[in-house]
Design a protein around this motif. Structure first.
Motif, PDB file in Angstrom:
ATOM      1  N   PRO B 240       7.529  10.419   9.034  1.00  0.00           N
ATOM      2  CA  PRO B 240       8.280   9.164   9.023  1.00  0.00           C
ATOM      3  C   PRO B 240       9.153   8.723   9.820  1.00  0.00           C
ATOM      4  N   GLY B 305       2.334  12.411   0.095  1.00  0.00           N
ATOM      5  CA  GLY B 305       2.106  11.325   0.852  1.00  0.00           C
ATOM      6  C   GLY B 305       2.330  10.230  -0.025  1.00  0.00           C
ATOM      7  N   ASN B 306       1.302  10.126  -1.065  1.00  0.00           N
ATOM      8  CA  ASN B 306       1.459   8.892  -1.939  1.00  0.00           C
ATOM      9  C   ASN B 306       2.936   8.730  -2.667  1.00  0.00           C
ATOM     10  N   ALA B 309       5.578   7.468  -0.292  1.00  0.00           N
ATOM     11  CA  ALA B 309       5.406   6.097  -0.170  1.00  0.00           C
ATOM     12  C   ALA B 309       5.764   5.262  -1.089  1.00  0.00           C
ATOM     13  N   GLN B 312       9.470   4.156  -0.640  1.00  0.00           N
ATOM     14  CA  GLN B 312       9.791   3.554   0.678  1.00  0.00           C
ATOM     15  C   GLN B 312      10.388   2.024   0.378  1.00  0.00           C
ATOM     16  N   ARG B 317       7.985   2.673   7.281  1.00  0.00           N
ATOM     17  CA  ARG B 317       8.075   4.252   6.418  1.00  0.00           C
ATOM     18  C   ARG B 317       6.786   4.216   5.727  1.00  0.00           C
ATOM     19  N   MET B 318       6.616   3.112   4.942  1.00  0.00           N
ATOM     20  CA  MET B 318       5.523   3.229   3.662  1.00  0.00           C
ATOM     21  C   MET B 318       4.393   3.610   4.694  1.00  0.00           C
ATOM     22  N   TYR B 321       4.100   7.240   5.323  1.00  0.00           N
ATOM     23  CA  TYR B 321       3.481   8.146   4.309  1.00  0.00           C
ATOM     24  C   TYR B 321       2.227   7.813   4.004  1.00  0.00           C
ATOM     25  N   SER B 322       1.775   6.629   3.798  1.00  0.00           N
ATOM     26  CA  SER B 322       0.214   6.281   3.721  1.00  0.00           C
ATOM     27  C   SER B 322      -0.608   7.036   4.639  1.00  0.00           C
ATOM     28  N   SER B 449      -1.499   5.174  -5.408  1.00  0.00           N
ATOM     29  CA  SER B 449      -1.258   4.519  -4.295  1.00  0.00           C
ATOM     30  C   SER B 449      -1.475   2.978  -4.427  1.00  0.00           C
ATOM     31  N   TYR B 452       1.852   1.022  -4.384  1.00  0.00           N
ATOM     32  CA  TYR B 452       2.771   0.600  -3.227  1.00  0.00           C
ATOM     33  C   TYR B 452       2.039  -0.203  -2.100  1.00  0.00           C
ATOM     34  N   TYR B 453       0.630  -0.215  -2.249  1.00  0.00           N
ATOM     35  CA  TYR B 453      -0.042  -0.926  -1.509  1.00  0.00           C
ATOM     36  C   TYR B 453       0.072  -2.672  -2.088  1.00  0.00           C
TER      37      TYR B 453
END
Lengths: 532, 516
Positions: B240, B305-306, B309, B312, B317-318, B321-322, B449, B452-453
């Motif tokens: 990150p 990772g997820n 993320a 963030q 940074r997101m 981690y993704s 995930s 955050y996406y």
């Protein structure tokens, strides 16, 4: 003509995409946002007219009972094919999709003022995805459309929704995506399960027809735990979509926040993907597990019917009330399906259509009043029958249909479902106070009908009758010709389907009995199993 | 004595086949030309970019020809491999570099970056990556890795006056050297256990190694080394900070290229070098151990990772981690390749990882392109809030970025979906309980995930903008990159049939790499 009938389903899927591109192109070249609704309307109407070919003589019917089939390799490396086709089960759902879409476009005529281009593009893409779901016969392609339908709806709720739209949209997406992702694992598992059949062909397949036949012939069998997990992976995806209690919590939020057109589509079509999927995939691919888990589904359905109705009663918001009534109605459909009787399953399929027509119409009607008053709170309204007589008539009529008044569509479906449940053998061996569970379940379902009458009629009374308490309601304009025009087809269907259900039931019969035979091959065997 | 004879014979008639490493040579040559040109005629960014792109295109054409042409299977005494792993991954690297050059145009213009140096370094890094994929010998892989690493250390610190960029470079350099040391130590121990550095030879000797314990320790050390380069948990801690501090185009490059390169070598050493040999205890133990270890690492990588993320607020940074999470998904396909029972299945599984990397690279570079464009000078605007309500102000950019997010999430009709299906498939084929659990964890992680996406889409489209929004000017290079990325994401999502077949085509038996 041949060109149309040979590629009928592909045209139905592709035309809305072409429409979406046309909307985009129209906006880029002429920059006339006001005309976009016409473009969308024309494309949805043409699609509806083309879909009427489905009722024509299909010519050849495949051995598995599907017609208008097309099977073209898509990704050879993983042996997945673009395989589409309809049977009696999907036929009416496709037609309802194409019918509801122009109505939904018309309902958004004046309601959608901002970001018009994107709105109609998403509407048209959504239509494509929904038709794709109902006609796909390849599991991976089905999954693809099933997931793809989420994105336009996510945007419809998120951009054009109410105040709490972001929460509702994200919740809608994550709930439904979570369920379907596990289904993806199960789909891939089935692929290798088929490849692993002793003495079978080496290549795996995603083809539903092939898999279904292998399961019917008992060449493809699962270990008990594997079978259960696969069944649950499919069932969870569909149960969330239906939504079956206790996975229903996303529905009231999504319905309440969505724009009217979105709510109509959500209720009329998107929810049917769940019930359709259970019947098409779970029953046929996992008959044994379906029987095994039927009691649980029936219990959830009954809880859904009762709970949905009770919660609907106390809603101050008309739209939320209709949303909870949806939970109850979808419970009915699940109940009919899991009775595993021909009556019950026919009733369930019929009720899928009824729910689409009646609840879709209710959401439209709630949308009309919201456009005029910018509120849906029952407390803010009252005495509307006076300034808006046509509106009141339509509303009462639709409510009756939703309650299930004889001679209207809801009655036929609910009656068949209760009849089927009463006759069902799937719950034999379960007793309560000396009664069989199927009797108890039917009684609960009957109570649900009464509850439906209570919450709907009570709402009608509070909204339309009595004195006008709020001065703002005094001068409300009645329905315009556009609004009347888009309601008329639905009102006609309510009567027609209530009086003369035969053309509908005749066409669903062969598909439904085929599924019923597969899921419940020998009645006696099932009783023995249930007692274990 | 016999060894000496062979050595002597090799000196006289070295097994040199230029044609086997032609794509690598072209890339290196283009890098040298760009560097030399820059030193004589400085600040000609269009020319050096043109030279680099031309080199990449020529290399791609040669690579395409090598897929079908009758190239010697082994060259340089078995040090260079010519198989689907090499070809598939090399294609990914060339695409990554070309896109990076295109999306870096904005950054180079805005910040007046010495473009010639940047392009030359990028080409050398690409050369290193290609060597990592084609090397069939631990030494060649290490050479490639170091060529790549040194170039990326410099690129990460390209913003000389920016403290964050310097920190990123320093951190990457120190931790990266540490990881290289682990890797080298591992290689030495493997050499000690098997007496060779050639992968094909290792594969034939692990059934009966000289020192079984050294084999296991060596493998463990290599997992650490490669795990660091591929940013898998628990060796991800640098990611990150480095990704956030490095300039956005460089970050996009690091997330797509070097990660894929690490996977290429990682795959070759473990899947091809440490296979399951029937009846051999040492090999069986090694195989079981690394499969189990990588399963645990895959689960950790995806989950950490997820989950991280989600927390963030900075988009870079997101995405960092993704990218960790995606390394985890790719590991699922890796495990599938490791447990494949025959060569065809193994090649198909390796191809699925290469395809996954391709899908991830094209999506991720598209996303980083837009982040670069919107970030303006020094990546000032890279917080979620900065994207508030831009959806309908800059619809083309916002919808492209949404498409990339949906592809990262793995929604059907995008490249990301095909990638996920492909990597999950081989893992389920084995019917192994552990691998099935890994796949289930992977899909649950996909659902996580989504949060955050989608958040980026929510921010762009569902919120209203309160502050001013100036339409960014999109240079031609960036436009080209975005068009390629958007078309690529859709093309690989819908018409992936051809590319998958090509990636997974096993080389004819006569051309399978053998030592001499």
């Amino acid at each position: 003509m041949d060109l149309i009938t040979e590629n009928l389903l592909s045209i139905l899927i592709a035309l809305p995409v072409v429409g979406a591109l046309a909307v985009l192109g129209h906006q880029l070249f002429w920059k006339q946002e006001g005309q976009l609704k016409w473009v969308a309307l024309v494309f949805t109407l043409i699609n509806f007219l083309i879909s009427l070919f489905l009722l024509a003589d299909p010519g050849k019917v495949s051995a598995s009972g599907f017609f208008f089939e097309q099977n073209v390799p898509w990704i050879k490396a993983i042996n997945t094919n673009y395989h589409v086709g309809v049977d009696g089960l999907s036929l009416w759902l496709v037609l309802m999709t194409t019918l509801i879409m122009p109505i939904a476009v018309l309902s958004a005529w004046n309601a959608i003022e901002k970001k018009v281009t994107a709105f109609y593009i998403f509407m048209l893409l959504l239509e494509s995805a929904m038709i794709g779901v109902f006609v796909s016969l390849d599991l991976l392609v089905f999954y693809l459309f099933f997931e793809a339908s989420l994105i336009p709806m996510f945007f419809l709720i998120g951009v054009w929704g109410g105040d709490n739209r972001i929460y509702a949209a994200v919740k809608f997406f994550i709930f439904t995506a979570l369920g379907s992702l596990l289904m993806l694992v199960a789909i891939i598992w089935l692929f290798y399960a088929y490849a692993g059949i002793p003495g079978g062909t080496a290549a795996g397949t995603f083809d539903f027809v092939v898999l279904a036949n292998a399961i019917k012939m008992n060449t493809l069998t699962f270990a008990p735990l594997t079978g259960t997990l696969l069944f649950l992976a499919f069932a969870l995806a569909f149960a969330i979509k239906v939504p079956l209690f206790p996975f229903h919590t996303w529905l009231p939020d999504a319905h309440t926040e969505a724009p009217t057109a979105g709510s109509v589509i959500l209720a009329a079509i998107l929810l049917k993907m769940g019930t359709y999927g259970l019947m098409r995939f779970n029953f046929v691919l996992f008959p044994e597990q379906s029987r095994e888990w039927a009691p649980l589904f029936i219990v959830f359905a009954i809880i859904g019917i009762t709970y949905g109705a009770l919660v609907a009663m106390v809603q101050p918001d008309m739209k939320r009330l209709v949303a909870y009534s949806s939970v109850a109605h979808m419970g009915f459909i699940i109940l009919g399906m899991f009775s595993f009787t021909e009556w019950g399953m026919q009733g369930a399929v019929y009720q899928m259509l009824n729910h689409g027509v009646s609840t879709g119409a209710l959401f439209l009607l709630v949308g009309f009043i919201y456009e005029r008053r910018h509120t849906r709170m029952i407390g803010e309204l009252g005495g509307l029958a006076n300034p808006m007589p046509i509106y009141a008539t339509f509303f009462v009529f639709t409510s009756m249909s939703s309650i299930g008044l004889p001679f209207l569509n809801g009655f036929v479906g609910e009656f068949l479902i209760m009849l089927g449940m009463w006759k069902s053998v799937i719950l034999d061996g379960y007793h309560m106070l000396g009664w069989n569970w199927n009797t108890v379940a039917t009684m609960f379902a009957g109570t649900g009908v009464i509850f439906a009458a209570v919450y709907l009629l009570w709402m009608v009374q509070r909204v339309f009758f009595g004195k006008i308490t709020n001065a703002k309601n005094r001068m409300l304009a009645d329905l315009s010709y556009r609004e009347i025009g888009l309601m008329v087809p639905l009102l006609f269907l309510m009567v027609f389907m209530g009086v003369y259900p035969r053309p509908f039931l005749d066409r669903t019969e062969s598909a439904v009995t085929e599924i019923q035979k597969r899921v419940l091959p020998v009645a006696g065997g099932v009783i023995a199993e249930a007692e274990k | 004595m016999q060894i000496d004879m062979i050595f002597f014979a090799e000196l006289v008639t070295p097994n040199v086949s230029i044609s086997a490493i032609l794509p690598e040579l072209v890339v290196a040559l283009a890098g040298i030309v760009a560097m030399v040109y820059d030193s004589f005629v400085p600040d000609q960014r269009r020319v050096t970019a043109g030279i680099s792109l031309a080199g990449l295109i020529v290399a791609t054409v040669i690579l395409g020809a090598m897929w079908t042409a009758d190239v010697p299977a082994s060259a340089f005494g078995g040090m260079i491999a010519h198989d689907n792993l090499r070809l598939g991954f090399s294609f990914v690297f060339l695409l990554v570099t070309a896109l990076t050059i295109l999306i870096s145009t904005v950054w180079i213009e805005n910040e007046n970056v010495p473009a010639g140096e940047f392009h030359a370094l990028l080409m050398f890094a690409t050369f290193g990556m290609m060597l990592m994929a084609s090397g069939n010998d631990l030494v060649v892989m290490f050479l490639g890795l170091e060529t790549l690493s040194i170039a990326t250390y410099v690129m990460a610190g390209f913003r000389k006056t920016d403290l964050k960029s310097n920190e990123a470079s320093m951190k990457y350099f120190i931790l990266g050297s540490f990881a290289s040391a682990f890797l080298l130590y591992g290689m030495a121990l493997i050499y000690g256990a098997t007496g060779t550095t050639n992968i094909t030879e290792i594969a034939s000797r692990i059934a009966d190694p000289n020192f079984p314990a050294l084999l296991l320790i060596g493998a463990a050390m290599m997992i650490i080394g490669f795990g660091f380069k591929a940013a898998t948990v628990p060796f991800h801690v640098w990611t990150p900070d480095v990704y956030e501090g490095a300039p956005s185009p460089v970050t996009g490059f690091m997330a797509a290229g070097p990660k894929a390169a690490a996977f290429a070598s990682f795959l070759r050493v473990f899947v091809i070098g440490f296979p399951l040999v029937a009846g051999a205890q040492a090999a069986g133990y090694l195989h079981e151990t690394w499969i189990t270890a990588l399963s645990v690492i895959a689960i950790l990588t995806m989950t950490v990772g997820n989950v991280a993320a989600i927390l963030q607020n900075n988009i870079k940074r997101m995405l960092a981690y993704s990218s960790i999470a995606h390394a985890g998904y790719a590991l699922v396909g890796f495990l599938g390749a490791g447990t494949a029972t025959d060569a065809a299945d193994r090649d198909a599984a390796i191809a699925s990882v290469a395809f996954y990397m391709l899908a991830y690279a094209i999506t991720n570079l598209g996303a980083f392109g837009i982040v670069t464009l919107l970030g303006q000078k020094n990546d000032r605007r890279a917080e979620f809030e900065d994207y508030n309500g831009i959806g309908f102000r800059s619809p083309a950019l916002a919808f492209s970025l949404s498409l990339f997010m949906l592809s990262l999430l793995g929604i059907p009709l995008t490249a990301g979906f095909m990638g996920k299906v492909l990597v999950f498939r081989p893992a389920l084929e084995a019917g192994n309980t552990l691998l099935t659990i890994v796949v289930v964890v992977a899909v649950l992680n996909t659902a996580i995930s989504a949060y955050y996406y989608l958040r980026l889409i929510v921010v762009m489209f569902f919120r209203e903008r309160t502050t001013e929004w100036a339409q960014p000017r999109i240079p031609a290079g960036m436009t080209a990159a975005l068009v390629i990325a958007v078309i690529g994401v859709l093309y690989f999502g819908i018409f992936s049939s051809g590319i998958i077949e090509r990636f997974s085509r096993s080389m004819p038996a006569s051309r399978v790499v053998s030592n001499r």
